[in-house]
Design a protein around this motif. Structure first.
Motif, short mmCIF file in Angstrom:
data_model
loop_
_atom_site.label_atom_id
_atom_site.label_comp_id
_atom_site.label_asym_id
_atom_site.label_seq_id
_atom_site.Cartn_x
_atom_site.Cartn_y
_atom_site.Cartn_z
N VAL B 12 0.87 -1.17 0.00
CA VAL B 12 0.00 0.00 0.00
C VAL B 12 0.90 1.22 0.00
N THR B 13 0.66 2.13 -0.91
CA THR B 13 1.50 3.31 -1.01
C THR B 13 0.64 4.53 -1.27
N GLU B 14 1.25 5.70 -1.13
CA GLU B 14 0.50 6.93 -1.33
C GLU B 14 0.73 7.49 -2.72
N THR B 15 -0.25 8.19 -3.22
CA THR B 15 -0.13 8.86 -4.52
C THR B 15 1.12 9.74 -4.54
N GLY B 16 1.85 9.64 -5.64
CA GLY B 16 3.02 10.47 -5.84
C GLY B 16 4.34 9.85 -5.41
N THR B 17 4.28 8.73 -4.71
CA THR B 17 5.53 8.09 -4.27
C THR B 17 6.01 7.12 -5.33
N PRO B 18 7.33 6.91 -5.42
CA PRO B 18 7.85 5.91 -6.34
C PRO B 18 7.73 4.52 -5.72
N VAL B 19 7.52 3.52 -6.56
CA VAL B 19 7.37 2.15 -6.10
C VAL B 19 8.14 1.24 -7.06
N THR B 20 8.87 0.29 -6.51
CA THR B 20 9.56 -0.70 -7.34
C THR B 20 9.13 -2.09 -6.95
N LEU B 21 8.72 -2.85 -7.96
CA LEU B 21 8.37 -4.26 -7.79
C LEU B 21 9.46 -5.10 -8.42
N ARG B 22 9.75 -6.22 -7.75
CA ARG B 22 10.84 -7.07 -8.21
C ARG B 22 10.32 -8.44 -8.65
N CYS B 23 10.85 -8.92 -9.75
CA CYS B 23 10.60 -10.26 -10.21
C CYS B 23 11.93 -10.99 -10.31
N HIS B 24 11.97 -12.18 -9.73
CA HIS B 24 13.21 -12.95 -9.70
C HIS B 24 12.93 -14.35 -10.24
N GLN B 25 13.79 -14.82 -11.16
CA GLN B 25 13.63 -16.16 -11.71
C GLN B 25 14.94 -16.92 -11.56
N THR B 26 14.80 -18.23 -11.45
CA THR B 26 15.97 -19.06 -11.15
C THR B 26 16.37 -19.96 -12.31
N GLU B 27 15.67 -19.87 -13.46
CA GLU B 27 15.90 -20.82 -14.54
C GLU B 27 16.58 -20.22 -15.76
N THR B 77 9.19 -0.21 -12.11
CA THR B 77 9.11 0.99 -11.28
C THR B 77 7.96 1.88 -11.71
N LEU B 78 7.16 2.25 -10.73
CA LEU B 78 6.14 3.27 -10.93
C LEU B 78 6.77 4.56 -10.45
N GLU B 79 7.04 5.47 -11.36
CA GLU B 79 7.86 6.62 -11.02
C GLU B 79 7.16 7.56 -10.04
N SER B 80 5.86 7.71 -10.20
CA SER B 80 5.06 8.54 -9.29
C SER B 80 3.67 7.90 -9.27
N ALA B 81 3.43 7.07 -8.28
CA ALA B 81 2.23 6.22 -8.29
C ALA B 81 0.95 7.05 -8.31
N THR B 82 -0.01 6.56 -9.07
CA THR B 82 -1.34 7.19 -9.12
C THR B 82 -2.39 6.14 -8.76
N SER B 83 -3.58 6.59 -8.41
CA SER B 83 -4.64 5.65 -8.00
C SER B 83 -5.01 4.71 -9.14
N SER B 84 -4.84 5.15 -10.38
CA SER B 84 -5.17 4.30 -11.54
C SER B 84 -4.19 3.13 -11.69
N GLN B 85 -3.11 3.17 -10.95
CA GLN B 85 -2.14 2.08 -10.98
C GLN B 85 -2.40 1.05 -9.88
N THR B 86 -3.45 1.23 -9.11
CA THR B 86 -3.90 0.18 -8.20
C THR B 86 -4.30 -1.02 -9.04
N LEU B 111 -0.99 -4.23 -5.49
CA LEU B 111 -0.57 -2.87 -5.17
C LEU B 111 -1.80 -1.97 -5.02
N THR B 112 -1.85 -1.27 -3.91
CA THR B 112 -2.93 -0.30 -3.67
C THR B 112 -2.31 1.07 -3.52
N VAL B 113 -2.78 2.02 -4.32
CA VAL B 113 -2.29 3.40 -4.25
C VAL B 113 -3.41 4.25 -3.67
N THR B 114 -3.16 4.85 -2.51
CA THR B 114 -4.21 5.61 -1.82
C THR B 114 -4.05 7.12 -2.01
#
Lengths: 109, 114
Positions: B12-27, B77-86, B111-114
């Protein structure tokens, strides 16, 4: 623009019934058609079809592709409550998948 | 199981903050993808990668950037999160077959952007 359309949007049947789910596609450089099952988590892979007219089977599920008419069907026979899920169809072209919005299947005991 | 993990699983994050999601694979798969899934829209491709430092845009790339500095990690990376990116975000890898690519999905990040 690439497009995949699934029908029906939702389907409610009784346990033991047979269902047919439809998928039509228009995708540039089409190579394959994939079916996924999604319960309350990530989609899980069911089938990939690349050749027309060749049926793929896995237990009570089967699928076939018609590359001339640009569609595929997924059949589920003798349905069980565990088959309740969203079924997603995706068409692959240029190493990318275009997904339909899915068919929500509900099996009533 | 295609050896894919995603982190965090919920955020859960606030509008306007940057967010990074990570994906990791082992194959050691070459192709990796980021999708978002929203009611009524199905799965939509955001960005994908076909090798280290090789990425391209998908259908809904506005407001998102990606990086792949190692084969095993693909960052969104969501550079500046918006509610539409929930949304629910899924990472996928492609297993290359003889004539095509089967994609397998990670467990998802809600991901929830408030």
């Amino acid at each position: 623009e690439d497009k995949v359309v699934q029908s029906p949007l939702s389907l409610v049947v009784h346990e033991g019934d047979t269902v047919t789910l439809n998928c039509s596609y228009e995708v540039t450089n089409f190579r394959s058609l994939l079916w996924y099952k999604q319960e309350k988590k990530a989609p899980t892979f069911l089938f990939m079809l690349t050749s027309s007219g060749i049926e793929k089977k896995s237990g009570r599920l089967s699928s076939i592709l018609d590359k001339k008419e640009l569609f595929s069907i997924l059949n589920i026979t003798a349905t069980q409550t565990g088959d309740s899920a969203i079924y997603l169809c995706a068409a692959e072209g240029n190493e990318k998948l275009t997904f339909g919005t899915g068919t929500r299947l509900t099996i009533i005991p | 199981d295609a050896g894919i993990t995603q982190s965090p699983r919920h955020k859960v994050t606030e509008t306007g903050t940057p967010v990074t999601l990570r994906c990791h694979q082992t194959e050691n798969h070459r192709y990796m993808y980021w999708y978002r899934q929203d009611p009524g829209h199905g799965l939509r491709l955001i960005h994908y990668s076909y090798g280290v430092k090789d990425t391209d845009k998908g259908e809904v790339s506005d407001g998102y950037s990606v990086s792949r500095s190692k084969t095993e990690d693909f960052l969104l990376t969501l550079e500046s999160a918006t509610s539409s990116q929930t949304s629910v975000y899924f990472c996928a890898i492609a297993r290359q077959g003889i004539s095509s690519y089967e994609q397998y999905f990670g467990p998802g990040t809600r991901l929830t952007v408030t």
